[in-house]
Design an enzyme around this catalytic site. Structure first.
Site, PDB file in Angstrom:
ATOM      1  N   SER A 189      30.517 -60.034  31.053  1.00  0.00           N
ATOM      2  CA  SER A 189      30.241 -61.401  30.604  1.00  0.00           C
ATOM      3  C   SER A 189      29.193 -61.351  29.483  1.00  0.00           C
ATOM      4  O   SER A 189      29.424 -60.714  28.459  1.00  0.00           O
ATOM      5  CB  SER A 189      29.810 -62.266  31.787  1.00  0.00           C
ATOM      6  OG  SER A 189      29.828 -63.643  31.457  1.00  0.00           O
TER       7      SER A 189
ATOM      8  N   GLU B 223      40.111 -65.824  34.433  1.00  0.00           N
ATOM      9  CA  GLU B 223      38.662 -65.847  34.235  1.00  0.00           C
ATOM     10  C   GLU B 223      38.037 -67.190  34.623  1.00  0.00           C
ATOM     11  O   GLU B 223      37.296 -67.293  35.588  1.00  0.00           O
ATOM     12  CB  GLU B 223      38.348 -65.545  32.764  1.00  0.00           C
ATOM     13  CG  GLU B 223      38.653 -64.124  32.332  1.00  0.00           C
ATOM     14  CD  GLU B 223      37.517 -63.162  32.575  1.00  0.00           C
ATOM     15  OE1 GLU B 223      36.474 -63.587  33.112  1.00  0.00           O
ATOM     16  OE2 GLU B 223      37.664 -61.976  32.215  1.00  0.00           O
TER      17      GLU B 223
ATOM     18  N   HIS C  77      36.506 -64.839  37.015  1.00  0.00           N
ATOM     19  CA  HIS C  77      35.428 -64.267  36.215  1.00  0.00           C
ATOM     20  C   HIS C  77      34.432 -63.521  37.102  1.00  0.00           C
ATOM     21  O   HIS C  77      34.009 -64.015  38.136  1.00  0.00           O
ATOM     22  CB  HIS C  77      34.710 -65.390  35.462  1.00  0.00           C
ATOM     23  CG  HIS C  77      33.683 -64.919  34.475  1.00  0.00           C
ATOM     24  ND1 HIS C  77      33.997 -64.154  33.381  1.00  0.00           N
ATOM     25  CD2 HIS C  77      32.325 -65.097  34.433  1.00  0.00           C
ATOM     26  CE1 HIS C  77      32.903 -63.906  32.687  1.00  0.00           C
ATOM     27  NE2 HIS C  77      31.879 -64.451  33.320  1.00  0.00           N
TER      28      HIS C  77
END
Length: 508
Positions: free
Chosen positions: A210, A331, A417
């Site tokens: 991320s 995600e 995610h």
């Protein structure tokens, strides 16, 4: 045998031999770590001076030496951030400005210098740390690598500027990207000290997820980071993001100094505020309102980060190192393109024709709403950076993560995610719900691929399915599925093609 000898022998039998606490010498002094199950760890090791008082909003300063042996048996404080939101990547500890520490895991028994993996945590540059059990490097270190996790300044302490700070700066002093500077300082510390832990300073791989993945790409385009690492892994690290400039406003995007001025006024500091007044603000006051990853924390300062990542890769300015890059299958499945915020409303500038073509590619409005944000922010940008890096002649490996535990409570329709993190670290025990045999197999495979890549710049020297090199096999990737890794053409390529054309139109 004497009574004394009998008692001593009985004590030796009753008390198993305990591993002696490991010790090592770094540039700043002696460290005492801990040893368990064949892995030595050294935690809470400072790589820079505490960035407090006059060092707030200054580039990191090398740590001072200490006298005697320093205990390195527990992690340091996490950097100043808002209260944890349940993310297992935040970690234990009280937030503090005195947080620039790192942690090292290394095999106790080793023959020769080992490859090094430096983890950069995510959290939108607003939260997270290198200290939680999720990022414990023990199970990676068992595979013959040295693992390092780092902290770096976050939010307005890590990514910030203001006209008053600019006024007092010495000519040429670096500014704005303090969190990225911290990452570079940690890599410099690794280069100078990792041999003391059995690591090879000439074989360092950076990996992050991320915001940590975005950090990896920023480090790939940062001139001062060149030569500090020799491989890179980007997990869900965006790629198409546009950064604010330090002092120059862009249409629709205020500069870091303008944003800093807006914040200072909201904090009750007038237009004539000083750098001293800003540095006197309690750190907790800097947390509200929460800075945005996109508008506040991503900065092109012209020196540390000289240009946006996508532009640098397109021009071939990135570090010439092997790259593994990829994203997850679902995600941001919960964010709709009509939602407010940095990730929502991403399709506002689409033409009617572009929008209609994408809805058709997603087989209807429901599919579009569920997946277009994930593809716009993560999947297409990962493919684009992979193509650009391979075109520059560098070894490139693209992946897609689609492993979903049977215990997953979310109606995500895929891997959400950050869900790959416990697999990469082979730390499934930190998930907090039952994980099955297929999860254990996926974790074994991912940790093997990642550590093999760190060792050889190629993930393929393991007893797992071959991972196609992207330059040699264009548009082929490795997908991690519930049934194991599979080499295949990039899924959903048609809709990614439409997104690429959309980006090419709005950002030529």
């Amino acid at each position: 045998m004497s009574l004394k000898s009998l008692l001593l022998a009985a004590l030796m039998i009753a008390t198993p031999a305990m591993a002696q606490d490991p010790e090592t010498q770094v540039a700043q002094g002696r460290l005492i770590g801990r040893s368990a199950d064949g892995i030595d760890s050294f935690k809470g090791v400072p790589f820079a001076m505490p960035p407090v008082g006059p060092l707030r909003w200054r580039p990191p300063v090398a740590p001072i030496n200490w006298e005697g042996a320093r205990d390195a048996g527990s992690v340091g404080a996490i950097c100043i951030q808002a209260p944890a939101n349940g993310d297992p990547g935040v970690g234990p500890g009280t937030p503090s400005e005195d947080c620039l520490t790192l942690n090292v895991w290394t095999p106790r028994e080793r023959a020769g210098a080992l490859p090094v993996m430096v983890w950069i945590h995510g959290g939108g540059y607003n939260n997270g740390s290198g200290t939680p059990p999720l990022y414990d490097g023990t199970n990676l270190a068992r595979r013959g690598v040295v693992v390092v996790s780092i902290n770096y300044r976050l939010g307005r302490l890590g990514f910030f500027d203001h006209p008053a700070l600019a006024f007092e700066r010495a000519p040429g002093e670096l500014a704005g990207n303090y969190g990225v500077m911290d990452q570079i300082a940690a890599l410099q510390w690794v280069r100078e000290n990792i041999a003391a832990f059995g690591g090879d300073p000439g074989q360092v791989t950076i990996f992050g997820e991320s915001a940590g993945g975005a950090a990896v790409t920023q480090l790939m385009v940062a001139p001062s980071a060149r030569g500090l690492f020799h491989g890179a892994v980007v997990q869900s690290g965006l790629g198409r993001q546009r950064s604010a400039l330090l002092a120059d406003d862009r249409p629709g995007r205020p500069s870091a100094q303008t944003l800093g001025d807006i914040f200072a006024r909201s904090a009750g500091l007038g237009a004539a505020t000083t750098a001293d007044a800003l540095r006197a603000l309690p750190a907790e006051r800097l947390l509200t309102p929460m800075p945005s990853f996109y508008s506040d924390n991503l900065l092109v300062d012209g020196t540390v980060v000289p240009e946006d990542v996508i532009e640098a890769f397109a021009a071939g300015h990135q570090a010439p190192v092997p790259l593994m890059i990829g994203a997850n299958s679902a995600e941001f499945w919960w964010i709709r393109p009509t939602d407010a915020g940095a990730y929502g409303r991403t399709d506002d500038v689409m033409t009617d024709a572009e929008y209609d073509a994408l809805v058709a590619a997603y087989e209807g409005q429901a599919g579009y709403d569920a997946h277009v944000v994930s593809d716009l922010i993560f999947n297409e940008p990962a493919r684009r950076l992979a193509r650009l890096h391979a075109a520059a002649g560098q070894a490139t490996y693209l992946y897609r993560f689609d492993v979903v535990p049977e215990s997953n409570p979310e109606p995500s329709g895929g891997a959400t995610h950050a869900s790959e993190r416990p697999y990469v670290f082979d730390n499934l025990h930190t998930v907090g719900r039952p994980m099955g045999e297929r999860d254990a197999l996926a974790a074994t495979a991912m940790a093997d691929y990642w550590t093999t890549f760190a060792r050889a710049g190629d993930p393929n020297r393991v007893e797992h399915p071959a991972w196609p090199e992207f330059g040699a096999a264009p548009d082929q990737l490795l997908e991690f599925t519930n049934d194991g890794p599979v080499a295949k053409p990039i899924p959903n390529a048609a809709r990614l093609d439409l997104i690429e054309a959309f980006y090419d139109r709005i950002r030529p």
